[in-house]
Design a protein around this motif. Structure first.
Motif, PDB file in Angstrom:
ATOM      1  N   ASP A 133       0.862  -1.174   0.000  1.00  0.00           N
ATOM      2  CA  ASP A 133       0.000   0.000   0.000  1.00  0.00           C
ATOM      3  C   ASP A 133       0.910   1.238   0.000  1.00  0.00           C
ATOM      4  N   PRO A 134       0.592   2.266  -0.816  1.00  0.00           N
ATOM      5  CA  PRO A 134       1.508   3.417  -0.919  1.00  0.00           C
ATOM      6  C   PRO A 134       1.830   4.064   0.428  1.00  0.00           C
ATOM      7  N   LYS A 135       0.816   4.195   1.290  1.00  0.00           N
ATOM      8  CA  LYS A 135       1.077   4.862   2.566  1.00  0.00           C
ATOM      9  C   LYS A 135       2.007   4.017   3.432  1.00  0.00           C
ATOM     10  N   GLN A 136       1.721   2.720   3.478  1.00  0.00           N
ATOM     11  CA  GLN A 136       2.528   1.796   4.263  1.00  0.00           C
ATOM     12  C   GLN A 136       3.990   1.816   3.799  1.00  0.00           C
ATOM     13  N   THR A 137       4.164   1.773   2.476  1.00  0.00           N
ATOM     14  CA  THR A 137       5.511   1.711   1.925  1.00  0.00           C
ATOM     15  C   THR A 137       6.260   3.026   2.120  1.00  0.00           C
ATOM     16  N   MET A 138       5.566   4.147   1.841  1.00  0.00           N
ATOM     17  CA  MET A 138       6.222   5.449   1.932  1.00  0.00           C
ATOM     18  C   MET A 138       6.583   5.793   3.369  1.00  0.00           C
ATOM     19  N   VAL A 139       5.772   5.284   4.307  1.00  0.00           N
ATOM     20  CA  VAL A 139       6.063   5.549   5.708  1.00  0.00           C
ATOM     21  C   VAL A 139       7.365   4.860   6.115  1.00  0.00           C
ATOM     22  N   VAL A 140       7.608   3.679   5.546  1.00  0.00           N
ATOM     23  CA  VAL A 140       8.875   3.001   5.830  1.00  0.00           C
ATOM     24  C   VAL A 140      10.039   3.818   5.268  1.00  0.00           C
ATOM     25  N   THR A 159       4.233  10.822   2.856  1.00  0.00           N
ATOM     26  CA  THR A 159       3.182  10.124   3.599  1.00  0.00           C
ATOM     27  C   THR A 159       1.813  10.787   3.483  1.00  0.00           C
ATOM     28  N   LEU A 160       1.762  12.034   3.045  1.00  0.00           N
ATOM     29  CA  LEU A 160       0.452  12.688   2.982  1.00  0.00           C
ATOM     30  C   LEU A 160      -0.022  12.964   1.561  1.00  0.00           C
ATOM     31  N   ILE A 161       0.895  13.288   0.660  1.00  0.00           N
ATOM     32  CA  ILE A 161       0.448  13.653  -0.690  1.00  0.00           C
ATOM     33  C   ILE A 161       0.450  12.457  -1.635  1.00  0.00           C
ATOM     34  N   LEU A 162       1.612  11.774  -1.762  1.00  0.00           N
ATOM     35  CA  LEU A 162       1.695  10.635  -2.691  1.00  0.00           C
ATOM     36  C   LEU A 162       0.632   9.560  -2.449  1.00  0.00           C
ATOM     37  N   PRO A 163       0.424   9.101  -1.193  1.00  0.00           N
ATOM     38  CA  PRO A 163      -0.574   8.042  -0.985  1.00  0.00           C
ATOM     39  C   PRO A 163      -1.989   8.453  -1.408  1.00  0.00           C
ATOM     40  N   ARG A 164      -2.305   9.750  -1.278  1.00  0.00           N
ATOM     41  CA  ARG A 164      -3.639  10.200  -1.695  1.00  0.00           C
ATOM     42  C   ARG A 164      -3.766  10.201  -3.207  1.00  0.00           C
ATOM     43  N   MET A 165      -2.643  10.427  -3.890  1.00  0.00           N
ATOM     44  CA  MET A 165      -2.703  10.435  -5.353  1.00  0.00           C
ATOM     45  C   MET A 165      -2.766   9.021  -5.894  1.00  0.00           C
ATOM     46  N   LEU A 166      -2.164   8.079  -5.162  1.00  0.00           N
ATOM     47  CA  LEU A 166      -2.074   6.719  -5.669  1.00  0.00           C
ATOM     48  C   LEU A 166      -3.219   5.820  -5.205  1.00  0.00           C
ATOM     49  N   GLY A 167      -3.967   6.235  -4.192  1.00  0.00           N
ATOM     50  CA  GLY A 167      -5.024   5.362  -3.672  1.00  0.00           C
ATOM     51  C   GLY A 167      -4.437   4.268  -2.803  1.00  0.00           C
ATOM     52  N   GLY A 168      -5.146   3.135  -2.682  1.00  0.00           N
ATOM     53  CA  GLY A 168      -4.658   2.048  -1.832  1.00  0.00           C
ATOM     54  C   GLY A 168      -5.628   1.758  -0.705  1.00  0.00           C
TER      55      GLY A 168
END
Lengths: 235, 63
Positions: free
Chosen positions: A122-129, A170-179
């Protein structure tokens, strides 16, 4: 008595708010989210505040880094470091609770020995790492610089870049990518109707409570380090 | 730590009924509250120790 509440009031308030969030969060009857969500929607009260708290601590950290660059006081560097350290702990809490939540909701059919059961990319999960690794590098950078005044200055500058990368990652990319996380399709989850008021009355106190608790932990860490520094050079 | 142990005993005594309800959510709540109260007592204790340390340090430097 008054002095007691002046010094400890925010700690007591934080404990009361978290206590309320634990009791009401588990016992309150909530609209049934149905399907794979079911009762696990209660995790909103505990998983999400971990991230809010991490953002607060990383925010405090970068503010104190900037203050250090402006004023050059050693204690600002201590606050920046301890705040980033505490923030990482809350980030790891958020990450591990999120893994468990997604395991039983979206990945329930995948056998446990498969990596995909525990990690969805998930984009948020991955980007947070990625973001947590950027902060891990902050501590590695600090450990690598012997001389304490240049260590404080260089790591303060690095911290500004770390905090600046936290927002797009963690805030912009995950919203653009969904998940798996809300916000991809219908904007800020706090503003749309998917978070009903029945959730909000527990969610907001929980966020505030965990934030106050984290400030307490930060205060203790800073006070302890400042005391320790009188006797030895501590990094 | 001893405090939270007593606290759990009191809860068990008082809650004979609710702890054994069919969905047992109160049992989970009891576990969660024991952990939480233990952590808070730990933090509180730490806070007091650090305060005492700071006070002692201040007294010795001013004297």
């Amino acid at each position: 008595m008054l002095a007691f509440f002046k010094n400890n009031g925010y700690k007591i308030l934080g404990v009361v708010l978290i206590g309320y969030a634990l009791i009401a969060g588990l016992l309150k009857s909530l609209p049934d989210m149905g399907g794979n969500m079911a009762q696990t929607s209660r995790n909103v009260f505990y998983h999400v505040p971990m991230w809010f708290t991490m953002y607060l601590l990383m925010g405090i950290s970068v503010v104190y880094s900037i203050l250090f660059l402006l004023k050059g006081k050693d204690r600002f560097d201590v606050v920046a470091r301890e705040s980033a350290r505490t923030g990482m702990v809350f980030g790891l809490f958020g990450l591990s609770t999120g893994i468990i939540w997604s395991r039983v909701t979206w990945r329930e059919l995948i056998p446990s020995d498969s990596f995909a059961a525990w990690w969805s990319w998930d984009p948020k999960q991955t980007m947070v790492v990625v973001a947590l690794m950027i902060y891990a590098a902050y501590f590695i950078l600090r450990a690598g610089i012997e001389e304490s005044s240049s260590r404080a200055r260089i790591s303060a500058v690095y911290n500004i870049f770390a905090a600046a990368s936290l927002i797009p990652l963690t805030l912009i990319l995950p919203r653009m990518l969904g998940g798996l996380h809300p916000g991809g399709d219908d904007g800020n989850p706090l503003e749309n109707i998917r978070l009903s008021n029945e959730f909000r009355v527990v969610f907001y106190p929980s966020v505030l409570g965990f934030m106050l608790l984290s400030i307490w932990i930060l205060e203790l860490r800073v006070r302890f380090t400042l005391y320790q520094q009188k006797f030895e050079d501590v990094e | 730590m001893l405090n939270s142990f007593w606290f759990s005993l009191v809860l068990l005594q008082a809650g004979q009924g609710i702890l054994f309800q069919s969905d047992k959510i109160f049992t989970v709540l009891t576990v969660v509250l024991i952990i939480f109260s233990g952590l808070i007592l730990y933090l509180w204790n730490l806070d007091r120790r650090i305060s005492r340390m700071e006070k002692k340090d201040k007294d010795s430097t001013t004297a």
